[in-house]
Design a protein around this motif. Sequence first.
Motif, PDB file in Angstrom:
ATOM      1  N   UNK A 124       0.845  -1.189   0.000  1.00  0.00           N
ATOM      2  CA  UNK A 124       0.000   0.000   0.000  1.00  0.00           C
ATOM      3  C   UNK A 124       0.887   1.247   0.000  1.00  0.00           C
ATOM      4  N   UNK A 125       0.949   1.979  -1.114  1.00  0.00           N
ATOM      5  CA  UNK A 125       1.817   3.160  -1.165  1.00  0.00           C
ATOM      6  C   UNK A 125       1.387   4.265  -0.209  1.00  0.00           C
ATOM      7  N   UNK A 126       0.100   4.340   0.112  1.00  0.00           N
ATOM      8  CA  UNK A 126      -0.356   5.361   1.053  1.00  0.00           C
ATOM      9  C   UNK A 126       0.226   5.151   2.452  1.00  0.00           C
ATOM     10  N   UNK A 127       0.587   3.908   2.784  1.00  0.00           N
ATOM     11  CA  UNK A 127       1.140   3.627   4.109  1.00  0.00           C
ATOM     12  C   UNK A 127       2.575   4.117   4.258  1.00  0.00           C
ATOM     13  N   UNK A 138       5.284  -1.230   6.727  1.00  0.00           N
ATOM     14  CA  UNK A 138       5.939  -1.723   7.948  1.00  0.00           C
ATOM     15  C   UNK A 138       5.853  -3.244   8.024  1.00  0.00           C
ATOM     16  N   UNK A 139       4.701  -3.791   7.712  1.00  0.00           N
ATOM     17  CA  UNK A 139       4.509  -5.252   7.735  1.00  0.00           C
ATOM     18  C   UNK A 139       5.412  -5.922   6.692  1.00  0.00           C
ATOM     19  N   UNK A 140       5.400  -5.384   5.483  1.00  0.00           N
ATOM     20  CA  UNK A 140       6.236  -5.954   4.412  1.00  0.00           C
ATOM     21  C   UNK A 140       7.709  -5.796   4.780  1.00  0.00           C
ATOM     22  N   UNK A 141       8.081  -4.635   5.310  1.00  0.00           N
ATOM     23  CA  UNK A 141       9.472  -4.393   5.694  1.00  0.00           C
ATOM     24  C   UNK A 141       9.971  -5.363   6.746  1.00  0.00           C
ATOM     25  N   UNK A 142       9.147  -5.662   7.721  1.00  0.00           N
ATOM     26  CA  UNK A 142       9.550  -6.625   8.761  1.00  0.00           C
ATOM     27  C   UNK A 142       9.771  -8.017   8.184  1.00  0.00           C
ATOM     28  N   UNK A 143       8.875  -8.447   7.312  1.00  0.00           N
ATOM     29  CA  UNK A 143       9.031  -9.770   6.692  1.00  0.00           C
ATOM     30  C   UNK A 143      10.285  -9.817   5.826  1.00  0.00           C
ATOM     31  N   UNK A 144      10.496  -8.748   5.060  1.00  0.00           N
ATOM     32  CA  UNK A 144      11.666  -8.687   4.188  1.00  0.00           C
ATOM     33  C   UNK A 144      12.950  -8.621   5.006  1.00  0.00           C
ATOM     34  N   UNK A 157      14.212  -1.905  -2.650  1.00  0.00           N
ATOM     35  CA  UNK A 157      14.278  -2.403  -1.268  1.00  0.00           C
ATOM     36  C   UNK A 157      14.770  -1.285  -0.347  1.00  0.00           C
ATOM     37  N   UNK A 158      15.805  -0.582  -0.775  1.00  0.00           N
ATOM     38  CA  UNK A 158      16.309   0.538   0.020  1.00  0.00           C
ATOM     39  C   UNK A 158      15.226   1.597   0.214  1.00  0.00           C
ATOM     40  N   UNK A 159      14.447   1.839  -0.825  1.00  0.00           N
ATOM     41  CA  UNK A 159      13.353   2.820  -0.720  1.00  0.00           C
ATOM     42  C   UNK A 159      12.314   2.345   0.296  1.00  0.00           C
ATOM     43  N   UNK A 160      11.995   1.065   0.284  1.00  0.00           N
ATOM     44  CA  UNK A 160      11.039   0.512   1.250  1.00  0.00           C
ATOM     45  C   UNK A 160      11.572   0.671   2.671  1.00  0.00           C
ATOM     46  N   UNK A 161      12.828   0.290   2.894  1.00  0.00           N
ATOM     47  CA  UNK A 161      13.398   0.412   4.242  1.00  0.00           C
ATOM     48  C   UNK A 161      13.522   1.876   4.675  1.00  0.00           C
ATOM     49  N   UNK A 162      13.865   2.761   3.747  1.00  0.00           N
ATOM     50  CA  UNK A 162      13.911   4.195   4.077  1.00  0.00           C
ATOM     51  C   UNK A 162      12.560   4.673   4.587  1.00  0.00           C
ATOM     52  N   UNK A 163      11.494   4.170   3.973  1.00  0.00           N
ATOM     53  CA  UNK A 163      10.154   4.632   4.358  1.00  0.00           C
ATOM     54  C   UNK A 163       9.770   4.214   5.773  1.00  0.00           C
ATOM     55  N   UNK A 164      10.446   3.195   6.318  1.00  0.00           N
ATOM     56  CA  UNK A 164      10.143   2.758   7.683  1.00  0.00           C
ATOM     57  C   UNK A 164      11.290   3.080   8.642  1.00  0.00           C
ATOM     58  N   UNK A 165      12.219   3.917   8.179  1.00  0.00           N
ATOM     59  CA  UNK A 165      13.295   4.383   9.042  1.00  0.00           C
ATOM     60  C   UNK A 165      14.364   3.352   9.341  1.00  0.00           C
ATOM     61  N   UNK A 166      14.589   2.430   8.408  1.00  0.00           N
ATOM     62  CA  UNK A 166      15.610   1.396   8.604  1.00  0.00           C
ATOM     63  C   UNK A 166      16.520   1.332   7.393  1.00  0.00           C
TER      64      UNK A 166
END
Length: 169
Positions: free
Chosen positions: A36-39, A70-76, A97-106
């Motif tokens: 979900x991009x809105x998340x 956040x859910x996807x990031x934790x699984x990944x 992947x880096x963009x996803x982790x950046x979005x959750x502060x990791x």
Amino acid sequence: MYIIDIEASGLDDESYPIELAWCALDSDDEYSSLINPDSAGDWEYWDDHAETEIHGISRRECCDNGENVIVVGRRLEKLLEENVVFSDAAEQDQKWIDRLFDSIGKRSPARLMDIQQAVPFDRRGELCKRLSELSRPHRALSDCLALRQLVHNVREQIADGNSRNHPSD
């Protein structure tokens, strides 16, 4: 060892992952999810060409049916911490992947490996040839499964003691 595939909102620098999947090379373990991009808060860029001509996934579908980043990031994160993960587009997939982790502060806990490293060195030419001929639906899980089969086919040539080219399966 796993293979990962990512579909994105486009190919622009502002693009982000919208679908992520992986499958184990040597078992039936697999995972697939829309994101979900809105998340993510600031994921606004959308390429209509990518939606209509490449993956066929709409932003609305991602927002309605996608998991929270956040859910996807934790699984990944768990997958990357515990396994070697291959991609046929490692550099591009790593950016998403880096963009996803950046979005959750990791930060990503590991780097993706090029799929060529999933086969012995002397079979990498054959794998590259078959990759260039592989037809894909550009949906993350289907692409992962096709890549897994391809790696198995190239590896089986070695087990059979036959190093000659076979027609694509």
